[in-house]
Write a protein that holds these residues in place. Sequence first.
Motif, PDB file in Angstrom:
ATOM      1  N   GLU A 188       0.710  -0.877   0.031  1.00  0.00           N
ATOM      2  CA  GLU A 188       0.063  -0.114   0.175  1.00  0.00           C
ATOM      3  C   GLU A 188       0.605   1.454  -0.117  1.00  0.00           C
ATOM      4  O   GLU A 188       1.742   1.512   0.832  1.00  0.00           O
ATOM      5  CB  GLU A 188      -0.871  -0.075   1.129  1.00  0.00           C
ATOM      6  CG  GLU A 188      -1.911   0.970   1.299  1.00  0.00           C
ATOM      7  CD  GLU A 188      -2.850   0.859   2.466  1.00  0.00           C
ATOM      8  OE1 GLU A 188      -3.599   2.049   2.708  1.00  0.00           O
ATOM      9  OE2 GLU A 188      -3.367  -0.055   2.753  1.00  0.00           O
ATOM     10  N   GLY A 189       0.590   2.107  -0.891  1.00  0.00           N
ATOM     11  CA  GLY A 189       1.008   3.591  -0.930  1.00  0.00           C
ATOM     12  C   GLY A 189       2.403   3.328  -1.928  1.00  0.00           C
ATOM     13  O   GLY A 189       3.239   4.359  -2.069  1.00  0.00           O
ATOM     14  N   LYS A 190       3.046   2.169  -2.360  1.00  0.00           N
ATOM     15  CA  LYS A 190       4.051   2.108  -3.018  1.00  0.00           C
ATOM     16  C   LYS A 190       3.928   1.589  -4.414  1.00  0.00           C
ATOM     17  O   LYS A 190       3.439   0.357  -4.348  1.00  0.00           O
ATOM     18  CB  LYS A 190       5.275   1.150  -2.250  1.00  0.00           C
ATOM     19  CG  LYS A 190       5.574   1.729  -0.872  1.00  0.00           C
ATOM     20  CD  LYS A 190       6.718   0.958  -0.098  1.00  0.00           C
ATOM     21  CE  LYS A 190       7.263   1.678   0.840  1.00  0.00           C
ATOM     22  NZ  LYS A 190       8.336   0.741   1.566  1.00  0.00           N
ATOM     23  N   GLN A 191       4.234   2.292  -5.141  1.00  0.00           N
ATOM     24  CA  GLN A 191       3.687   2.075  -6.595  1.00  0.00           C
ATOM     25  C   GLN A 191       4.706   0.829  -7.329  1.00  0.00           C
ATOM     26  O   GLN A 191       5.957   0.932  -7.175  1.00  0.00           O
ATOM     27  CB  GLN A 191       3.895   3.354  -7.810  1.00  0.00           C
ATOM     28  CG  GLN A 191       3.323   3.083  -9.179  1.00  0.00           C
ATOM     29  CD  GLN A 191       3.301   4.488  -9.752  1.00  0.00           C
ATOM     30  OE1 GLN A 191       3.903   5.425  -9.434  1.00  0.00           O
ATOM     31  NE2 GLN A 191       2.337   4.514 -10.781  1.00  0.00           N
ATOM     32  N   ASN A 192       4.220  -0.127  -7.919  1.00  0.00           N
ATOM     33  CA  ASN A 192       5.039  -1.115  -8.600  1.00  0.00           C
ATOM     34  C   ASN A 192       5.731  -1.938  -7.737  1.00  0.00           C
ATOM     35  O   ASN A 192       6.676  -2.689  -7.852  1.00  0.00           O
ATOM     36  CB  ASN A 192       5.774  -0.437  -9.658  1.00  0.00           C
ATOM     37  CG  ASN A 192       5.402   0.318 -10.859  1.00  0.00           C
ATOM     38  OD1 ASN A 192       4.269  -0.279 -11.353  1.00  0.00           O
ATOM     39  ND2 ASN A 192       5.699   1.428 -11.083  1.00  0.00           N
ATOM     40  N   ASN A 223      10.337  -4.178  -6.149  1.00  0.00           N
ATOM     41  CA  ASN A 223       9.484  -3.067  -7.116  1.00  0.00           C
ATOM     42  C   ASN A 223       9.914  -3.728  -8.542  1.00  0.00           C
ATOM     43  O   ASN A 223      11.119  -3.861  -8.843  1.00  0.00           O
ATOM     44  CB  ASN A 223      10.417  -1.694  -7.098  1.00  0.00           C
ATOM     45  CG  ASN A 223       9.865  -0.516  -7.766  1.00  0.00           C
ATOM     46  OD1 ASN A 223       9.877  -0.781  -9.134  1.00  0.00           O
ATOM     47  ND2 ASN A 223       9.080   0.273  -7.126  1.00  0.00           N
ATOM     48  N   THR A 224       8.815  -3.896  -9.250  1.00  0.00           N
ATOM     49  CA  THR A 224       8.881  -4.603 -10.638  1.00  0.00           C
ATOM     50  C   THR A 224       9.426  -3.568 -11.647  1.00  0.00           C
ATOM     51  O   THR A 224       9.731  -4.130 -12.760  1.00  0.00           O
ATOM     52  CB  THR A 224       7.411  -5.199 -10.854  1.00  0.00           C
ATOM     53  OG1 THR A 224       6.587  -4.182 -10.979  1.00  0.00           O
ATOM     54  CG2 THR A 224       7.048  -6.322 -10.141  1.00  0.00           C
ATOM     55  N   GLN A 225       9.530  -2.267 -11.491  1.00  0.00           N
ATOM     56  CA  GLN A 225      10.082  -1.380 -12.359  1.00  0.00           C
ATOM     57  C   GLN A 225      11.415  -1.114 -12.041  1.00  0.00           C
ATOM     58  O   GLN A 225      12.425  -1.398 -12.961  1.00  0.00           O
ATOM     59  CB  GLN A 225       9.240  -0.207 -12.106  1.00  0.00           C
ATOM     60  CG  GLN A 225       9.779   0.771 -13.279  1.00  0.00           C
ATOM     61  CD  GLN A 225       8.487   1.872 -13.509  1.00  0.00           C
ATOM     62  OE1 GLN A 225       7.479   1.878 -12.889  1.00  0.00           O
ATOM     63  NE2 GLN A 225       8.542   2.515 -14.697  1.00  0.00           N
ATOM     64  N   THR A 226      11.900  -0.962 -10.770  1.00  0.00           N
ATOM     65  CA  THR A 226      13.331  -0.902 -10.567  1.00  0.00           C
ATOM     66  C   THR A 226      14.067  -2.093 -10.305  1.00  0.00           C
ATOM     67  O   THR A 226      15.339  -2.305 -10.369  1.00  0.00           O
ATOM     68  CB  THR A 226      13.371   0.032  -9.302  1.00  0.00           C
ATOM     69  OG1 THR A 226      12.934  -0.645  -8.083  1.00  0.00           O
ATOM     70  CG2 THR A 226      12.879   1.336  -9.487  1.00  0.00           C
TER      71      THR A 226
END
Length: 170
Positions: free
Chosen positions: A108-112, A154-157
Motif C-alpha cells: 500500500e502506498g508504493k507504486q509497482n 519493485n517490478t519497475q526498478t
Amino acid sequence: MADTKGTPIFRNMLADYLDVGTEATPDIRLMNVFETVDESPNAQTVDKHYVSDKSASTITTGYQPQFPITGDRYKDNAVTDYITKIAEEQLLGVQASFYRVNLFRPIEGKQNTYYARKFTVEFAIDTLGGAGGEIATIEGNMNAQGDVIIGEFNTQTKLFTAAADATPAP
C-alpha cells in the motif's frame, strides 16, 4: 451469510525473477520463458512419542525449499543462457538470488511494489533437451541455500528490500 471462495490466484500473478549478474553488478531478469517454476517447501520433520501421550507427534523442524523448473531455451534470453552455461560446463556451487513476487499483494502506498521473498539458490540441471522441430528445453531444480528473506520487490526498478529495511509508505 454464505462463505465465499474468494478470488482465484492465477499463475501469472506470481512473478519469478533471477539475478544473472554479479554481486557488484546485479542483473535481475524475469523468468519469462519457463513453463513451470514450481515451489516445493519440503518441510523437514521429526517424529516424537512422548511418554505422557498415546500418539506420536510430528514436529516441523525446518524446510528444504526446491524450485523445479522447466523452460524453453532462447539464444538471446539471459536467464536460460545463464542456467544453460551452468549445465553445459558442469559448474558447481554457482549461486544466484531468486525472487518470488506476489503480484496480487501490492504494498500500500508504493507504486509497482509487491510482497516478495528472496532465496539464494544453487542449480541442479538434469536435462538439456528437445525433440526435432521443437524449441530446445531446460529442466532441473533450483535448490534454496539458507533461509528465505521476506520483503518487497519493485517490478519497475527490480529492487528487493528486506522487510526489516523497508520504509513505511507515505
